[in-house]
Design an enzyme around this catalytic site. Structure first.
Site, mmCIF file in Angstrom:
data_model
loop_
_atom_site.group_PDB
_atom_site.id
_atom_site.type_symbol
_atom_site.label_atom_id
_atom_site.label_comp_id
_atom_site.label_asym_id
_atom_site.label_seq_id
_atom_site.Cartn_x
_atom_site.Cartn_y
_atom_site.Cartn_z
ATOM 1 N N THR A 161 0.843 -1.197 0.000
ATOM 2 C CA THR A 161 0.000 0.000 0.000
ATOM 3 C C THR A 161 0.884 1.255 0.000
ATOM 4 O OG1 THR A 161 -0.172 0.191 2.416
ATOM 5 C CG2 THR A 161 -1.780 -1.236 1.303
ATOM 6 N N GLY A 162 0.353 2.337 -0.562
ATOM 7 C CA GLY A 162 1.099 3.599 -0.613
ATOM 8 C C GLY A 162 2.441 3.420 -1.292
ATOM 9 N N SER A 163 2.419 2.799 -2.487
ATOM 10 C CA SER A 163 3.698 2.426 -3.110
ATOM 11 C C SER A 163 4.024 3.216 -4.374
ATOM 12 C CB SER A 163 3.711 0.920 -3.393
ATOM 13 O OG SER A 163 2.477 0.497 -3.934
ATOM 14 N N THR A 164 3.414 4.401 -4.513
ATOM 15 C CA THR A 164 3.774 5.230 -5.668
ATOM 16 C C THR A 164 4.948 6.147 -5.327
ATOM 17 O OG1 THR A 164 2.110 6.849 -5.030
ATOM 18 C CG2 THR A 164 1.464 5.217 -6.691
ATOM 19 N N GLY A 207 8.296 7.032 -2.043
ATOM 20 C CA GLY A 207 8.922 6.779 -0.746
ATOM 21 C C GLY A 207 9.274 5.335 -0.452
ATOM 22 N N ILE A 208 9.078 4.953 0.805
ATOM 23 C CA ILE A 208 9.448 3.611 1.274
ATOM 24 C C ILE A 208 8.638 2.545 0.533
ATOM 25 C CG2 ILE A 208 9.353 2.081 3.297
ATOM 26 C CD1 ILE A 208 10.071 4.535 5.041
ATOM 27 N N TYR A 248 0.546 10.825 15.537
ATOM 28 C CA TYR A 248 1.305 9.870 14.717
ATOM 29 C C TYR A 248 1.873 8.747 15.607
ATOM 30 C CZ TYR A 248 5.091 8.097 11.736
ATOM 31 O OH TYR A 248 5.940 7.288 11.005
HETATM 32 P P1 NAD Z 1 5.663 9.264 1.699
HETATM 33 O O1 NAD Z 1 4.718 10.339 2.125
HETATM 34 O O2 NAD Z 1 6.956 9.670 1.065
HETATM 35 O O3 NAD Z 1 4.903 8.214 0.765
HETATM 36 C C1 NAD Z 1 3.608 7.770 1.133
HETATM 37 C C2 NAD Z 1 2.938 7.002 0.009
HETATM 38 O O4 NAD Z 1 1.591 6.690 0.452
HETATM 39 C C3 NAD Z 1 2.799 7.775 -1.276
HETATM 40 O O5 NAD Z 1 2.949 6.861 -2.336
HETATM 41 C C4 NAD Z 1 1.341 8.293 -1.229
HETATM 42 O O6 NAD Z 1 0.784 8.493 -2.504
HETATM 43 C C5 NAD Z 1 0.644 7.135 -0.531
HETATM 44 N N1 NAD Z 1 -0.583 7.513 0.168
HETATM 45 C C6 NAD Z 1 -0.760 8.566 1.012
HETATM 46 N N2 NAD Z 1 -2.022 8.571 1.461
HETATM 47 C C7 NAD Z 1 -2.660 7.497 0.895
HETATM 48 C C8 NAD Z 1 -3.976 6.973 0.970
HETATM 49 N N3 NAD Z 1 -4.898 7.559 1.720
HETATM 50 N N4 NAD Z 1 -4.261 5.825 0.291
HETATM 51 C C9 NAD Z 1 -3.324 5.229 -0.465
HETATM 52 N N5 NAD Z 1 -2.049 5.684 -0.594
HETATM 53 C C10 NAD Z 1 -1.735 6.812 0.079
HETATM 54 O O7 NAD Z 1 5.916 8.412 3.027
HETATM 55 P P2 NAD Z 1 7.180 7.533 3.480
HETATM 56 O O8 NAD Z 1 8.179 8.419 4.155
HETATM 57 O O9 NAD Z 1 7.615 6.681 2.370
HETATM 58 O O10 NAD Z 1 6.495 6.654 4.621
HETATM 59 C C11 NAD Z 1 5.898 5.405 4.346
HETATM 60 C C12 NAD Z 1 5.543 4.717 5.653
HETATM 61 O O11 NAD Z 1 6.711 4.571 6.458
HETATM 62 C C13 NAD Z 1 4.511 5.491 6.494
HETATM 63 O O12 NAD Z 1 3.647 4.592 7.112
HETATM 64 C C14 NAD Z 1 5.390 6.172 7.536
HETATM 65 O O13 NAD Z 1 4.698 6.458 8.714
HETATM 66 C C15 NAD Z 1 6.461 5.109 7.747
HETATM 67 N N6 NAD Z 1 7.706 5.651 8.306
HETATM 68 C C16 NAD Z 1 8.442 6.548 7.584
HETATM 69 C C17 NAD Z 1 9.620 7.040 8.128
HETATM 70 C C18 NAD Z 1 10.475 8.007 7.365
HETATM 71 O O14 NAD Z 1 11.383 8.591 7.967
HETATM 72 N N7 NAD Z 1 10.261 8.174 6.066
HETATM 73 C C19 NAD Z 1 10.035 6.641 9.403
HETATM 74 C C20 NAD Z 1 9.241 5.733 10.113
HETATM 75 C C21 NAD Z 1 8.087 5.243 9.547
#
Ligand code: NAD
Length: 263
Positions: free
Chosen positions: A13-16, A18-19, A154
């Site tokens: 999920t949310g894979s477009t 970031g992580i 959060y």
């Molecule tokens: P990001 O904001 O860079 O990417 C988030 C992704 O989720 C994007 O692809 C976005 O389009 C998608 N998204 C957002 N809302 C959505 C929705 N309602 N339905 C479907 N897709 C949705 O975030 P990230 O930094 O890659 O974080 C990803 C996960 O890792 C999150 O759960 C975050 O809490 C966790 N996390 C991140 C970090 C960090 O430092 N980056 C640290 C700890 C945990």
């Protein structure tokens, strides 16, 4: 090491971005088929096309914070066959002043970060139990065990995910299904880039200086004293999904560079 993930059906999920995109990429490199998800049709389509150069990808746009859209998403995923690995990655984060957070904002966090995970997990866990194989991996955060005062909604949502994962692992007791949470620390993504703007503002500092001094000033307990890369987090998730990780169950796996100063 052959992780034996060839042709496994993986949902991220949310894979477009970031992580999540990193996780999808790492699974594709292992020969898995990956379902990409994000909110916008356009973005899902463009990332699906981009990642098709590495392996077999399907894209399904849906806002998983919306119950109806989540149900449609689940139905479409099931159309591709039995899910072997569910990665609950989608989540939001920002700096918030605790005393000013409204009930609506609390509910929004719960809906985005917790209910989205519940919706998918309760749909796919029973199938995994029936097929006696499967992995559920939920991206929590170091903030889930080390609550951040400037991100309390959060942090609370991420603590809930650790409990949820452990609870589901208990339901899978005695089977070949494993359920784990993953706790990344600061990892450089678009989401973090925009988080930094809010954090610098809250600290009344210039963004550039705040970002450069982040580990020295804001995360002194980090042992790596740098952002983790998306690949470092993604590869941990992929390993936990492998057959080799079958004895790792019900745990909260840290990938936080040692920020959590506890044994
Ligand atoms: P990001 O904001 O860079 O990417 C988030 C992704 O989720 C994007 O692809 C976005 O389009 C998608 N998204 C957002 N809302 C959505 C929705 N309602 N339905 C479907 N897709 C949705 O975030 P990230 O930094 O890659 O974080 C990803 C996960 O890792 C999150 O759960 C975050 O809490 C966790 N996390 C991140 C970090 C960090 O430092 N980056 C640290 C700890 C945990």
């Amino acid at each position: 090491m052959d992780l034996q993930l060839q042709d496994k059906l993986v949902v991220v999920t949310g894979s477009t971005g970031g992580i999540g995109k990193g996780i999808a990429t790492s699974f594709l490199r292992e020969g898995a088929t990956v379902i990409i998800n994000g909110r916008s049709e356009e973005r899902v389509q463009s990332v699906t096309e981009e990642l098709s150069a590495i392996g077999k990808v399907h894209g399904i746009a849906a806002d998983l914070s919306n119950g109806e859209q989540a149900d449609v998403f689940i139905g479409k995923v099931k159309g591709y066959g039995a899910v072997d690995v569910l990665v609950n990655n989608m989540g939001i984060f920002e700096v918030m002043d605790f005393t000013n957070v409204t009930d609506e904002e609390w509910m929004h966090y719960f809906n985005m970060n917790v209910l989205s995970v519940i919706r998918l997990s309760r749909a796919f866990l029973p199938d995994m139990l029936e097929q006696n194989s499967g992995r559920i991996l939920t991206i929590s955060s170091e903030a889930g065990v080390k609550p951040l005062p400037h991100m309390i909604p959060y942090s609370v949502s991420k603590s809930a995910l650790i409990s949820l994962s452990r609870g589901m692992a208990e339901l899978a007791k005695g089977t070949n299904v494993t359920v784990n949470s993953v706790l990344p620390g600061p990892t450089w993504t678009e989401g973090v880039e925009s988080y930094m703007k809010g954090a610098a503002e809250a600290a009344n500092q210039e963004l550039e200086k705040f970002t450069a001094d982040y580990f020295k000033d804001s995360e002194p307990t980090s042992l790596i004293q740098r952002y983790a890369t998306v690949e470092e987090v993604a590869d941990t998730v992929v390993f936990l999904a492998s057959k080799q990780a079958s004895a790792i169950n019900g745990t909260a796996q840290r990938v936080e560079g040692g920020i959590i100063r506890a044994l």
